[in-house]
Design a protein around this motif. Structure first.
Motif, PDB file in Angstrom:
ATOM      1  N   TYR A  99       0.793  -1.229   0.000  1.00  0.00           N
ATOM      2  CA  TYR A  99       0.000   0.000   0.000  1.00  0.00           C
ATOM      3  C   TYR A  99       0.826   1.280   0.000  1.00  0.00           C
ATOM      4  O   TYR A  99       0.296   2.353  -0.311  1.00  0.00           O
ATOM      5  CB  TYR A  99      -0.969   0.001   1.186  1.00  0.00           C
ATOM      6  N   GLU A 100       2.109   1.209   0.332  1.00  0.00           N
ATOM      7  CA  GLU A 100       2.925   2.421   0.321  1.00  0.00           C
ATOM      8  C   GLU A 100       2.976   3.048  -1.066  1.00  0.00           C
ATOM      9  O   GLU A 100       3.154   4.254  -1.205  1.00  0.00           O
ATOM     10  CB  GLU A 100       4.333   2.138   0.841  1.00  0.00           C
ATOM     11  N   HIS A 158      -6.405  -5.134  -3.613  1.00  0.00           N
ATOM     12  CA  HIS A 158      -4.948  -5.226  -3.767  1.00  0.00           C
ATOM     13  C   HIS A 158      -4.341  -6.433  -3.055  1.00  0.00           C
ATOM     14  O   HIS A 158      -3.175  -6.746  -3.269  1.00  0.00           O
ATOM     15  CB  HIS A 158      -4.279  -3.950  -3.251  1.00  0.00           C
ATOM     16  N   VAL A 159      -5.114  -7.089  -2.206  1.00  0.00           N
ATOM     17  CA  VAL A 159      -4.642  -8.288  -1.501  1.00  0.00           C
ATOM     18  C   VAL A 159      -5.448  -9.468  -2.042  1.00  0.00           C
ATOM     19  O   VAL A 159      -6.621  -9.638  -1.691  1.00  0.00           O
ATOM     20  CB  VAL A 159      -4.819  -8.151   0.028  1.00  0.00           C
ATOM     21  N   ASN A 160      -4.832 -10.270  -2.894  1.00  0.00           N
ATOM     22  CA  ASN A 160      -5.567 -11.314  -3.611  1.00  0.00           C
ATOM     23  C   ASN A 160      -5.407 -12.706  -3.009  1.00  0.00           C
ATOM     24  O   ASN A 160      -5.667 -13.702  -3.676  1.00  0.00           O
ATOM     25  CB  ASN A 160      -5.121 -11.338  -5.082  1.00  0.00           C
ATOM     26  N   ASP A 161      -4.958 -12.763  -1.772  1.00  0.00           N
ATOM     27  CA  ASP A 161      -4.741 -14.059  -1.118  1.00  0.00           C
ATOM     28  C   ASP A 161      -5.890 -14.300  -0.127  1.00  0.00           C
ATOM     29  O   ASP A 161      -5.998 -13.623   0.897  1.00  0.00           O
ATOM     30  CB  ASP A 161      -3.392 -14.055  -0.400  1.00  0.00           C
ATOM     31  N   SER A 162      -6.736 -15.263  -0.436  1.00  0.00           N
ATOM     32  CA  SER A 162      -7.918 -15.509   0.400  1.00  0.00           C
ATOM     33  C   SER A 162      -7.544 -15.954   1.803  1.00  0.00           C
ATOM     34  O   SER A 162      -8.256 -15.648   2.773  1.00  0.00           O
ATOM     35  CB  SER A 162      -8.821 -16.559  -0.253  1.00  0.00           C
ATOM     36  N   SER A 163      -6.424 -16.668   1.965  1.00  0.00           N
ATOM     37  CA  SER A 163      -6.021 -17.121   3.301  1.00  0.00           C
ATOM     38  C   SER A 163      -5.612 -15.940   4.182  1.00  0.00           C
ATOM     39  O   SER A 163      -5.869 -15.938   5.386  1.00  0.00           O
ATOM     40  CB  SER A 163      -4.877 -18.141   3.205  1.00  0.00           C
ATOM     41  N   VAL A 164      -4.991 -14.919   3.576  1.00  0.00           N
ATOM     42  CA  VAL A 164      -4.619 -13.716   4.333  1.00  0.00           C
ATOM     43  C   VAL A 164      -5.869 -12.930   4.716  1.00  0.00           C
ATOM     44  O   VAL A 164      -6.011 -12.474   5.857  1.00  0.00           O
ATOM     45  CB  VAL A 164      -3.648 -12.834   3.517  1.00  0.00           C
ATOM     46  N   LEU A 165      -6.789 -12.779   3.766  1.00  0.00           N
ATOM     47  CA  LEU A 165      -8.037 -12.067   4.062  1.00  0.00           C
ATOM     48  C   LEU A 165      -8.827 -12.795   5.138  1.00  0.00           C
ATOM     49  O   LEU A 165      -9.443 -12.168   6.009  1.00  0.00           O
ATOM     50  CB  LEU A 165      -8.873 -11.922   2.787  1.00  0.00           C
TER      51      LEU A 165
END
Length: 416
Positions: A99-100, A158-165
């Motif tokens: 995000y930076e 911007h975060v496309n990893d379902s496990s992280v979400l």
């Protein structure tokens, strides 16, 4: 590489662990301290990493504590366990990197190489460019009211990893333990965990982009937002439309009683207020921040406690508090205030010094010694009168020339 695998790299996890240890902090509901965290992780490392990788890890509820605010109210904090703080930090680091490159140049809160001072300088830049009407937006209970579904929707861009979400959603809904009872958290980003900082900036980046799309001048530090316009009419229009947008699009409530359109000198931002000096806009500490410094010093220098401490300890701590205050407000105009405060503070220290000497004989001996050593020029009779006077020390004797000149600022400043 999937984002979860980036999070679980040895380098990222070690950096997160070191950050948590450096920040210290209290233990969570499991009572495992930061000092005990290393051995706990070594014993359970494989289990923890596998549970994160296969999405079976369950965060523990945060421990609710309250810290006092300057207005007398209390701010709720949620303290995660030391392990959860480490995992949150490990998640926050790569997300911050993503995000930076996306965040607005007008966002300053909790970002690398950005500070409150940068936000204030940007605000002064707008004021000195003729944008002299200020819209002060107050978002009501922002950290308690963040909509979880909306936040995950924004993150998914911007975060496309379902496990992280999935892990982030678990942290959002982990619950709060207060007085032994766990309560569910259906909204909000509890302050106190490393991940709350990046998540709040991600959420409010949508506001930044909306303001940029309207070509508005603004500064934001966390949920503190100032918008600048050239006229009162424009300011009122922006206040109305932006407040409506925040409520419709971000599902947050704008505090109508605290949000306002004002001239700069009536605005307060990050402990500063604005004033015009020599034709330019500048800043100074607010009266509330000045009063708070007096209050902190008054509490620390209470006669009974201060006399019982070694003088060197008292002066060291006083210097720490005062220098911390000065370092924060150094970009503001405060010379006159610091002169007044310094005089008051030295008087308090003189009273403590004299009271520690206790007996008139000791007071006379010590004042006489310092008088001779530093060649102040007082005669023995003058010193004897002060040492044996029945007048009160605070209002009378410690204000006399003998004490003021012998226990002068230069001498007091050497007591480190």
């Amino acid at each position: 590489m999937e984002l979860m695998e980036v999070i679980l790299t040895k380098e990222n996890l070690n950096r997160a662990y070191k950050k948590v240890v450096a920040n210290k902090g209290a233990s969570g509901i499991d009572e495992i301290t930061v000092e005990e965290l290393g051995s706990y992780i070594r014993e359970n490392q494989e289990t923890i990493i596998n549970s994160l990788r296969n999405s079976t890890y369950i965060p523990k509820p945060v421990r609710r504590v309250y810290i006092p605010k300057s207005n007398g109210k209390k701010r709720p904090l949620g303290i995660p366990t030391a392990l959860d703080r480490t995992i949150q930090q490990a998640v926050a680091q790569p997300i911050s990197d993503i995000y930076e490159t996306i965040f607005s140049e007008s966002s300053y809160g909790f970002r690398p190489n950005r500070s409150c001072h940068d936000a204030i300088r940007q605000a002064l830049g707008y004021l000195n460019s003729g944008y002299e009407w200020v819209i002060d937006i107050d978002i009501e209970q922002f950290f308690d009211k963040v909509n979880h579904d909306k936040l995950i929707q924004i993150l998914r861009e911007h975060v496309n990893d379902s496990s992280v979400l999935n892990l982030i959603r678990k942290y959002l809904g982990a619950g709060v333990m207060e007085k032994g009872i766990v309560k569910a958290t259906k909204s909000g980003v509890p302050q106190g965990g490393p991940i709350s900082v990046i998540l709040s900036n991600v959420y409010l980046d949508k506001l930044d982009k909306e303001l940029e799309g309207r070509s508005l001048r603004f500064v934001r530090y966390a949920d503190d937002v100032l918008i600048f316009t050239k006229s009162e009419a424009a300011a009122n229009r922006v206040m109305s439309s932006i407040s409506s947008w925040i409520e419709r699009k971000l599902f947050l409530k704008v505090n109508a009683t605290k949000s306002k359109v004002v001239r700069p000198m009536r605005s307060k931002y990050l402990g500063f207020t604005f004033l015009k000096s020599g034709g330019d806009w500048k800043v100074k500490p607010t009266n509330e921040k000045k009063a708070k410094l007096f209050q902190v010093m008054r509490e620390y220098l209470k006669r009974g406690k201060a006399i019982a401490r070694p003088l060197v300890v008292t002066i060291r701590r006083v210097n720490e508090i005062v220098m911390g205050w000065i370092n924060y407000f150094r970009i503001g105009m405060m010379k006159q205030f610091m002169e007044e405060f310094g005089g008051w503070l030295r008087h308090k220290i003189r009273v403590i010094v004299i009271k520690q000497w206790k007996r008139p004989k000791t007071i006379y001996r010590n004042l006489s010694y310092l008088n001779r050593k530093y060649k102040n020029g007082f005669n023995n009779e003058n010193i004897y009168k002060v040492a044996n006077s029945r007048l009160g020390w605070y209002k009378k004797r410690s204000s006399m020339d003998v004490v003021n000149y012998i226990l002068n600022p230069e001498l007091l400043e050497t007591k480190k």
